[in-house]
Write an enzyme that holds these catalytic residues in place. Structure first.
Site, PDB file in Angstrom:
ATOM      1  N   ASN A  95       0.939  -1.040  -0.060  1.00  0.00           N
ATOM      2  CA  ASN A  95      -0.119  -0.104   0.019  1.00  0.00           C
ATOM      3  C   ASN A  95       1.047   1.229  -0.061  1.00  0.00           C
ATOM      4  O   ASN A  95       1.539   1.510   1.030  1.00  0.00           O
ATOM      5  CB  ASN A  95      -0.796  -0.124   1.293  1.00  0.00           C
ATOM      6  CG  ASN A  95      -1.832   1.132   1.418  1.00  0.00           C
ATOM      7  OD1 ASN A  95      -1.848   2.045   0.328  1.00  0.00           O
ATOM      8  ND2 ASN A  95      -2.460   1.502   2.653  1.00  0.00           N
ATOM      9  N   TRP A  96       1.127   1.977  -1.132  1.00  0.00           N
ATOM     10  CA  TRP A  96       1.986   3.029  -1.150  1.00  0.00           C
ATOM     11  C   TRP A  96       1.251   4.262  -0.527  1.00  0.00           C
ATOM     12  O   TRP A  96       1.919   5.391  -0.634  1.00  0.00           O
ATOM     13  CB  TRP A  96       2.020   3.346  -3.016  1.00  0.00           C
ATOM     14  CG  TRP A  96       2.981   2.164  -3.311  1.00  0.00           C
ATOM     15  CD1 TRP A  96       3.607   0.985  -3.045  1.00  0.00           C
ATOM     16  CD2 TRP A  96       3.713   2.229  -4.701  1.00  0.00           C
ATOM     17  NE1 TRP A  96       4.391   0.495  -3.762  1.00  0.00           N
ATOM     18  CE2 TRP A  96       4.239   1.234  -5.102  1.00  0.00           C
ATOM     19  CE3 TRP A  96       3.530   3.199  -5.862  1.00  0.00           C
ATOM     20  CZ2 TRP A  96       5.059   0.788  -6.127  1.00  0.00           C
ATOM     21  CZ3 TRP A  96       4.152   2.989  -7.121  1.00  0.00           C
ATOM     22  CH2 TRP A  96       4.966   2.047  -7.383  1.00  0.00           C
ATOM     23  N   GLU A 127      -6.824   4.475   7.598  1.00  0.00           N
ATOM     24  CA  GLU A 127      -6.814   5.954   7.226  1.00  0.00           C
ATOM     25  C   GLU A 127      -8.112   6.656   6.638  1.00  0.00           C
ATOM     26  O   GLU A 127      -8.351   7.879   7.063  1.00  0.00           O
ATOM     27  CB  GLU A 127      -5.601   6.120   6.403  1.00  0.00           C
ATOM     28  CG  GLU A 127      -4.336   5.942   7.267  1.00  0.00           C
ATOM     29  CD  GLU A 127      -2.999   5.473   6.500  1.00  0.00           C
ATOM     30  OE1 GLU A 127      -3.094   5.280   5.154  1.00  0.00           O
ATOM     31  OE2 GLU A 127      -2.098   5.267   7.081  1.00  0.00           O
ATOM     32  N   GLY A 172       2.084   1.942  10.790  1.00  0.00           N
ATOM     33  CA  GLY A 172       3.043   3.271  10.654  1.00  0.00           C
ATOM     34  C   GLY A 172       3.736   3.701  11.887  1.00  0.00           C
ATOM     35  O   GLY A 172       4.407   4.478  11.943  1.00  0.00           O
ATOM     36  N   SER A 221       3.008  -2.379  10.256  1.00  0.00           N
ATOM     37  CA  SER A 221       4.510  -2.205  10.397  1.00  0.00           C
ATOM     38  C   SER A 221       5.346  -3.854  10.125  1.00  0.00           C
ATOM     39  O   SER A 221       6.178  -4.078  10.772  1.00  0.00           O
ATOM     40  CB  SER A 221       5.104  -1.870  11.702  1.00  0.00           C
ATOM     41  OG  SER A 221       4.557  -0.518  12.211  1.00  0.00           O
ATOM     42  N   GLY A 226       2.571  -1.144   4.256  1.00  0.00           N
ATOM     43  CA  GLY A 226       2.977   0.160   4.028  1.00  0.00           C
ATOM     44  C   GLY A 226       4.047   0.609   3.550  1.00  0.00           C
ATOM     45  O   GLY A 226       4.636   0.599   2.850  1.00  0.00           O
ATOM     46  N   GLY A 227       4.823   1.191   4.793  1.00  0.00           N
ATOM     47  CA  GLY A 227       6.089   1.760   4.822  1.00  0.00           C
ATOM     48  C   GLY A 227       7.203   0.966   3.915  1.00  0.00           C
ATOM     49  O   GLY A 227       7.948   1.453   2.932  1.00  0.00           O
TER      50      GLY A 227
END
Ligand code: PEP
Length: 264
Positions: free
Chosen positions: A13-14, A108, A184, A222, A243-244
């Protein structure tokens, strides 16, 4: 079929990243890793979810990848079809552009953009009606976890989904469990805690549909190369929503490799 016999999915997921030139480099680099040591779709389904404006360039750039890498939309409109809805992208427009998968209910979106149950279920209905597959995100806040409500919150989110999914549509659903406090933040749920929640989700899904037995349930929060193997070792964790770490081709590739190897 046991949880570990399900083909794993690793989805990047960018979010609202990166700029187009960095996106091209990221895909280029991911393609190089996949060329050097391919991970087949049977070993692990790999997918990336770029911003809406990068969906088509990324999809195009992935066409000659050594293995099939899916391009996933991060969101869609609560309104179906076409019409006077400035700024919106409908399920039908995604489908028409060759996009087959969409994330729905990311925390989000729920927390920052007002995606409440009604909006989320409208999005689910639109996506499934347009024959898209969905990655439906669930997860509890830290407060809810600390007050012992995590399981109830997550199962309610599954029930919200069940209210709008017909029997035949369950094959188009993947669930992603993402505890909000782990997104995150660098804090990951322990493999044991994540497995316990995934087992609860699976048992809830099994009561709703026979497909609950074989549905992929991804963990998100994470996930990185360093913890992927331990998460992959849990029988009901069938992949990751990343994500990250998905913004670094090497880390993302290593996460997919960990799932492919542990689940084989
Ligand atoms: C996410 O946004 O879905 C996510 C899990 O992010 P991160 O991996 O950065 O926690």
């Amino acid at each position: 079929m046991s949880g570990s016999a399900i083909t794993p999915w690793v989805v990047g997921n960018w979010k609202m990243n990166p700029m187009q030139s960095d996106s091209q480099q990221l895909i280029q680099s991911l393609k190089q890793y996949l060329q050097a040591a391919p991970i087949s779709a049977q070993q692990c389904r790999i997918a990336v979810a770029p911003t809406a404006i990068a969906l088509l360039p990324v999809q195009q750039q992935l066409k000659d990848a050594a293995v099939d890498v899916l391009t996933v939309a991060q969101d869609l409109s609560r309104v179906a079809g076409t019409g006077a809805y400035t700024g919106e992208v409908s399920a039908e427009l995604l489908k028409d552009s060759g996009i087959e998968h969409v994330l729905i209910g990311h925390s989000e979106r729920r927390e920052l953009f007002g995606d409440n149950v009604q909006i989320i279920t409208e999005k689910v209905k639109n996506a499934l009606k347009a024959d898209l597959s969905i990655i439906y995100c669930v997860g509890e806040s830290l407060e809810q976890r600390e007050s012992g409500q995590a399981e109830q919150v997550v199962l309610q989110q599954i029930c919200d989904l069940a209210n709008v999914v017909s029997n035949a549509q369950w094959t188009k659903v993947i669930v992603a469990y993402e505890p909000i406090w782990a997104i995150g933040t660098g804090k990951t749920a322990s493999p044991a805690d994540a497995q316990a929640m995934h087992a609860n989700i699976r048992s809830g899904l099994k009561q709703l549909t026979p497909h609950g037995e074989t549905m992929a349930i991804l963990y998100g929060g994470s996930v990185k190369a360093e913890n992927a193997e331990a998460l992959a070792a849990c029988p009901d964790i069938n992949g990751a929503l990343v994500g990250g770490a998905a913004l670094n081709a090497e880390s993302f590739y290593q996460i997919a490799q960990a799932f492919a190897q542990v689940k084989k």
